[in-house]
Design an enzyme around this catalytic site. Structure first.
Site, mmCIF file in Angstrom:
data_model
loop_
_atom_site.group_PDB
_atom_site.id
_atom_site.type_symbol
_atom_site.label_atom_id
_atom_site.label_comp_id
_atom_site.label_asym_id
_atom_site.label_seq_id
_atom_site.Cartn_x
_atom_site.Cartn_y
_atom_site.Cartn_z
ATOM 1 N N GLY A 110 -8.498 -14.366 -5.339
ATOM 2 C CA GLY A 110 -8.288 -15.102 -5.073
ATOM 3 C C GLY A 110 -9.265 -16.076 -5.682
ATOM 4 O O GLY A 110 -10.049 -15.843 -6.369
ATOM 5 N N ASN A 143 -9.634 3.770 -8.126
ATOM 6 C CA ASN A 143 -9.949 2.807 -7.010
ATOM 7 C C ASN A 143 -11.672 3.479 -6.944
ATOM 8 O O ASN A 143 -11.343 3.666 -5.586
ATOM 9 C CB ASN A 143 -8.858 2.304 -5.824
ATOM 10 C CG ASN A 143 -10.150 1.094 -5.678
ATOM 11 O OD1 ASN A 143 -10.768 1.040 -5.781
ATOM 12 N ND2 ASN A 143 -9.374 0.127 -4.738
ATOM 13 N N LYS A 191 1.035 -1.344 0.108
ATOM 14 C CA LYS A 191 0.075 -0.649 0.034
ATOM 15 C C LYS A 191 0.835 1.251 0.097
ATOM 16 O O LYS A 191 0.727 1.783 -0.801
ATOM 17 C CB LYS A 191 -1.157 -0.340 1.142
ATOM 18 C CG LYS A 191 -2.206 -0.884 1.038
ATOM 19 C CD LYS A 191 -2.812 -0.859 2.657
ATOM 20 C CE LYS A 191 -4.104 -1.847 2.778
ATOM 21 N NZ LYS A 191 -4.836 -2.145 1.247
ATOM 22 N N ARG A 250 -11.190 -6.858 4.711
ATOM 23 C CA ARG A 250 -11.735 -5.820 5.227
ATOM 24 C C ARG A 250 -11.058 -4.298 5.790
ATOM 25 O O ARG A 250 -11.708 -3.963 6.737
ATOM 26 C CB ARG A 250 -12.989 -5.293 6.071
ATOM 27 C CG ARG A 250 -13.218 -6.829 6.988
ATOM 28 C CD ARG A 250 -14.116 -7.178 8.045
ATOM 29 N NE ARG A 250 -13.753 -6.767 9.155
ATOM 30 C CZ ARG A 250 -13.530 -8.423 10.231
ATOM 31 N NH1 ARG A 250 -14.890 -9.511 8.525
ATOM 32 N NH2 ARG A 250 -14.108 -9.304 11.077
ATOM 33 N N THR A 297 -12.107 -7.527 -5.368
ATOM 34 C CA THR A 297 -12.347 -8.331 -4.952
ATOM 35 C C THR A 297 -14.067 -8.146 -4.454
ATOM 36 O O THR A 297 -15.043 -7.572 -5.795
ATOM 37 C CB THR A 297 -11.822 -8.224 -3.144
ATOM 38 O OG1 THR A 297 -12.879 -6.940 -2.980
ATOM 39 C CG2 THR A 297 -10.765 -8.237 -3.273
ATOM 40 N N THR A 351 -11.193 -7.323 -12.682
ATOM 41 C CA THR A 351 -12.055 -6.791 -11.819
ATOM 42 C C THR A 351 -11.561 -6.767 -9.631
ATOM 43 O O THR A 351 -10.416 -7.253 -10.013
ATOM 44 C CB THR A 351 -13.498 -7.569 -11.187
ATOM 45 O OG1 THR A 351 -13.143 -8.854 -10.267
ATOM 46 C CG2 THR A 351 -13.557 -8.102 -12.335
ATOM 47 N N LYS A 368 -10.568 0.402 -11.675
ATOM 48 C CA LYS A 368 -10.615 -0.404 -11.233
ATOM 49 C C LYS A 368 -11.752 -0.304 -11.216
ATOM 50 O O LYS A 368 -13.053 0.285 -10.383
ATOM 51 C CB LYS A 368 -9.547 -0.741 -10.036
ATOM 52 C CG LYS A 368 -9.733 -2.179 -10.023
ATOM 53 C CD LYS A 368 -9.103 -2.161 -9.071
ATOM 54 C CE LYS A 368 -8.309 -3.814 -8.524
ATOM 55 N NZ LYS A 368 -7.321 -4.203 -7.981
ATOM 56 N N TYR A 373 -2.464 -10.645 -6.568
ATOM 57 C CA TYR A 373 -1.796 -10.471 -5.234
ATOM 58 C C TYR A 373 -2.093 -11.765 -4.367
ATOM 59 O O TYR A 373 -0.962 -11.969 -3.860
ATOM 60 C CB TYR A 373 -2.596 -9.877 -4.891
ATOM 61 C CG TYR A 373 -2.649 -9.354 -3.500
ATOM 62 C CD1 TYR A 373 -1.681 -10.033 -2.734
ATOM 63 C CD2 TYR A 373 -3.213 -7.957 -3.261
ATOM 64 C CE1 TYR A 373 -1.785 -9.450 -1.169
ATOM 65 C CE2 TYR A 373 -3.203 -8.055 -1.302
ATOM 66 C CZ TYR A 373 -2.823 -8.675 -1.032
ATOM 67 O OH TYR A 373 -2.354 -8.065 1.023
ATOM 68 N N SER A 423 -13.503 -0.909 -4.336
ATOM 69 C CA SER A 423 -13.160 -1.903 -2.871
ATOM 70 C C SER A 423 -14.365 -1.575 -2.480
ATOM 71 O O SER A 423 -15.729 -0.806 -1.995
ATOM 72 C CB SER A 423 -12.400 -0.207 -1.671
ATOM 73 O OG SER A 423 -12.590 -1.320 -0.583
ATOM 74 N N THR A 472 -14.750 0.555 1.967
ATOM 75 C CA THR A 472 -14.950 1.946 2.533
ATOM 76 C C THR A 472 -16.758 2.443 2.702
ATOM 77 O O THR A 472 -16.943 2.231 0.987
ATOM 78 C CB THR A 472 -14.360 2.923 1.536
ATOM 79 O OG1 THR A 472 -12.527 2.567 1.689
ATOM 80 C CG2 THR A 472 -14.666 4.232 1.887
#
Length: 341
Positions: free
Chosen positions: A263, A177, A66, A112, A244, A242, A214, A313, A180, A183
């Site tokens: 994953g 972004n 990050k 999270r 998560t 994409t 994204k 990742y 996510s 947030t």
């Protein structure tokens, strides 16, 4: 070596293991790079993505580093480009711990985190130091930018603008972004109208550097296509698909944990969404495919579908630091077979 280290790290809380590993890479970058050795470069894998020359179509996705702590080390793993962040205009601690969970049987993570980071001003100083000390990598480095939690949604354009302005002198590209799940309200910014309000100042402050957007894998196709058109109309250089997912495909064993799933279980959903994106983009801008990529075969499939590159990742956590080299080697073998036919 990874077969020895992984069981030790997996005995620790997931976030503690992450911090321990990243801390060592950050503290001893030259030693880490020496231990890892220099990854082979395959000329046939080199390409251009949104005008950026990349040494491999496999990139490091945002979230792992990050605050840009190990930028000088990642190229030694074989990545063709790397993306740091997500960073926000304001430093923030993120959501309460625990907030990162392993699903070992499924080779997945639920997080999270909530954009925990030291802020874009701190990242800018880190990047400046790398440039001035001649430790800047030879591969492109992008910054993934998000909205601070304390910034009201109606002021989101300001938040993205500030981070872009601070980082513009130092990075090679930006990723906006808005996808996510961690947030509150952030995903509402994916709508075409709100996205335009964010992209207008970002494009101005980027001063010609490529800007990607994204998107989430959970968007309805019609909304996604409308947002893509807005992204391209605003002059953005590409799409990343994409992020998560809030859903729990393949009956994940941590259904009670909220957060974004990444994953292996994400693969099918991500692939479907990436295909929608590719069909709608119709080669107008490059698309980077992300979500459950953990092998050369999956990367090759996305490239064959029309992606300019892929990112990963979570697979790195489970497969270890040799994963990218192995993927590059197999992708190169695939290219050689094609050239011989």
């Amino acid at each position: 070596m990874w077969s020895i280290l992984r069981p030790v790290l997996f005995r620790l809380d997931a976030e503690k293991a992450h911090r321990l590993t990243l801390g060592q890479l950050s503290r001893f970058p030259r030693l880490s790079a020496t231990v890892l050795g220099k990854a082979p470069v395959y000329p046939q894998l080199k390409r251009t993505m949104a005008g950026l020359p990349i040494a491999s179509p496999i990139g490091l996705a945002a979230g792992l580093d990050k605050d840009g702590e190990a930028i000088s080390v990642w190229p030694n793993l074989g990545f063709g480009f790397i993306e740091v962040g997500t960073v926000t205009a304001h430093p923030q601690k993120g959501n309460p711990q625990p907030r990162l969970f392993r699903l070992p049987q499924e080779k997945a993570l639920i997080n999270r985190m909530g954009f925990n980071n030291h802020g874009s001003e701190h990242l800018a100083q880190t990047l400046r130091n790398l440039h001035e000390s001649n430790r800047w990598p030879t591969i492109p480095v992008g910054a993934n930018i998000g909205k601070s939690k304390i910034t009201p949604l109606e002021e989101a354009p300001w938040d993205y603008k500030v981070s872009t302005e601070r980082l513009q002198p130092f990075v090679d590209y930006f990723t906006v972004n808005v996808s996510s799940p961690n947030t509150p309200g952030l995903r509402t910014l994916q709508s075409a109208d709100k996205l335009k309000l964010i992209l207008e100042p970002v494009m101005r402050e980027a001063k010609g550097k490529p800007v990607f957007v994204k998107f989430a894998p959970d968007m309805h196709a019609a909304d996604l296509c409308e947002a893509i058109d807005a992204t391209i109309d605003m002059g953005c250089s590409g799409i990343i698909a994409t992020n998560t997912t809030n859903t729990r495909p393949q009956n994940t064993d941590r259904l009670q944990e909220s957060g974004g799933l990444s994953g292996a279980p994400l693969w099918s959903l991500a692939q479907q969404q990436i295909q929608i994106v590719l069909n709608h983009v119709a080669q107008r801008v490059p698309v980077i495919g992300v979500g459950g990529v953990d092998s050369a075969d999956k990367a090759q499939l996305l490239l064959d579908m029309g992606c300019a590159a892929v990112q990963l990742y979570t697979a790195l956590i489970y497969r270890g630091p040799t994963l990218i080299r192995n993927m590059n080697r197999k992708l190169n073998q695939n290219q050689e077979r094609v050239a011989q036919t």
